[in-house]
Every structure is written in structure tokens, then in C-alpha cells.
Design an enzyme around this catalytic site. Structure first.
Site, PDB file in Angstrom:
ATOM      1  N   GLU A  40       0.451  -1.308   0.315  1.00 50.22           N
ATOM      2  CA  GLU A  40      -0.426   0.143  -0.077  1.00 50.22           C
ATOM      3  C   GLU A  40       1.170   1.253   0.374  1.00 50.22           C
ATOM      4  OE1 GLU A  40      -2.660   2.818   2.993  1.00 50.22           O
ATOM      5  OE2 GLU A  40      -2.405   0.620   3.508  1.00 50.22           O
ATOM      6  N   ARG A  44       0.568  10.264   0.506  1.00 51.70           N
ATOM      7  CA  ARG A  44       1.350  11.484   1.432  1.00 51.70           C
ATOM      8  C   ARG A  44       2.363  12.532   1.549  1.00 51.70           C
ATOM      9  NH1 ARG A  44       0.531   7.616   6.539  1.00 51.70           N
ATOM     10  NH2 ARG A  44      -1.667   6.209   6.852  1.00 51.70           N
ATOM     11  N   LYS A 128     -11.021  -3.023   6.554  1.00 51.53           N
ATOM     12  CA  LYS A 128      -9.789  -2.290   7.145  1.00 51.53           C
ATOM     13  C   LYS A 128     -10.029  -1.672   8.572  1.00 51.53           C
ATOM     14  CE  LYS A 128      -5.952   1.426   6.515  1.00 51.53           C
ATOM     15  NZ  LYS A 128      -5.188   2.566   6.203  1.00 51.53           N
TER      16      LYS A 128
END
Length: 212
Positions: A40, A44, A128
Site C-alpha cells: 500500500e 501522503r 480495514k
């Protein structure tokens, strides 16, 4: 490949915050050498999408996904970069039409039973749990299993080498996510062998981890 199949590719999905394309290539190569094959890449940093493009080209057998998806524009950019799946800290209603249109494997974040039920009703059966440790961690997942036995989780947030096995032992956990496989100090030191060693230690088959 659906979301659950992606999660079952390995017990740990590294959550990666990359600062440059070269760093992304080096870290991913080190993790692959240790047996990790699902990644993943979080949105950011400015390098994230360029990193995804390069990783998809350099490692075609790896499953490269994009995380921290918050809106349809980010989802579109991730897919154009070649992401095989997408991850979000939540499930905003504005994302649902884009997800339906693209039919991309998607892992939405939840933190409560109500959010888990809403996500399930929206068609998402693999979720998640985020931020896992902060919202109840292992005790919460144990409590959710009986009333929500048809939901499988990938807990992320506060997961590390010392508690990952306990999470993986739960019947409703398919894998865990975390950043401990490529800590910032090792990346800064370019200690790729140490990162490979961390990956190898984490790459225990899910069944073996759950039976331990």
C-alpha cells in the site's frame, strides 16, 4: 482478483510513505526479497503517484495499491498510475459512485460496528480496521466476530512485530497492515538488507501464523 484475495496474498501488507521514486524502488525491492508481495503506497507525499507508476512497471508481479484515498479524484489518479487496488481510512459517501463505476478492489476503513455494518451493506465484506489499536484492537475484533461473522478485517494502525501474530491468530483477520517493515531510520540509512530481514520475519504464511 477481489479484495479478500488480495489480503490473503500474505500476512502483512506494508504501508509505505515514500519520499522519492528511487526510495520506493529500493524499499520495494528489499521487501520483495523478504517475501512481501502486496504493497500500500500512501498518498501522503508528492512522490507517491510517480512512485506507483515506476513500481508497477518495475515489479509487474507485485500487487501495488494506493492508500489514503479520500475522494474520487484521488481514486482516478491512483488508477491512472496503475494501482491494482485502493485503500481508504474511511468510506465517504462521495466515493461510492466512483467505486461502482471503476469496480476496483477497495478496502474501506471502519472503526465501529455501525461503520462495519454500513460498509457491508454497501457491498464491502473485507474491511480495514483503522486506527486498530486506538479503537480497541484485538478485544474489539474478538467482540465483532460473533455478531459480524461474515466480515473479514485488515487491522492497521499501531500494528508492529510484537503484536502482529496475535492479530493474525484471530479468525476474522486476513492480514495486517503496518509500517514497521520499512522503518524510517533503516530507509534513511539505506539498510536494505535489514529491511529484507524484517520482511522475511513477517512473511509467515497466514495459516501457519494463525495456528501458532
Amino acid at each position: 482478483m477481489d479484495t479478500l484475495a488480495i489480503l490473503k496474498r500474505g500476512p502483512v501488507m506494508p504501508v509505505m510513505v515514500i519520499q522519492s521514486v528511487d526510495e520506493a524502488l529500493q524499499v520495494t525491492r528489499a521487501l520483495l526479497a523478504g517475501g512481501i508481495n502486496t504493497f500500500e503506497i500512501t498518498l501522503r507525499t508528492p512522490a507517491a503517484l510517480d512512485g506507483v507508476r515506476e513500481l508497477v512497471n518495475a515489479f509487474p508481479d507485485a500487487l501495488i495499491g494506493v492508500g489514503t484515498i479520500r475522494d474520487a479524484g484521488q481514486l482516478d489518479a491512483a488508477l491512472k498510475a496503475g494501482a491494482r487496488f485502493a485503500v481508504s481510512p474511511g468510506l465517504p459517501a462521495a466515493l461510492l459512485p466512483a467505486l461502482a463505476a471503476n469496480r476496483v478492489p477497495f478496502l474501506p476503513g471502519v472503526a465501529t460496528p455501525t461503520e462495519a455494518m454500513n460498509a457491508f451493506d454497501a457491498g464491502f465484506h473485507a474491511l480495514k480496521l483503522f486506527p486498530a489499536e486506538a479503537v480497541g484492537g484485538i478485544p474489539l475484533l474478538k467482540s465483532l466476530h460473533s455478531p459480524l461473522p461474515d466480515i473479514v478485517f485488515c487491522p492497521t494502525g499501531g500494528i508492529h512485530a510484537a503484536n502482529a501474530a496475535a492479530y493474525l491468530a484471530l479468525p476474522n483477520v486476513a492480514c495486517v497492515g503496518g509500517s514497521w517493515l520499512a522503518p524510517a531510520d533503516l530507509v534513511k540509512a539505506q539498510d536494505w538488507r535489514a529491511i529484507t530481514a524484517l520482511a522475511a520475519a513477517a512473511s509467515v504464511p497466514s495459516g501457519q501464523a494463525q495456528s501458532s
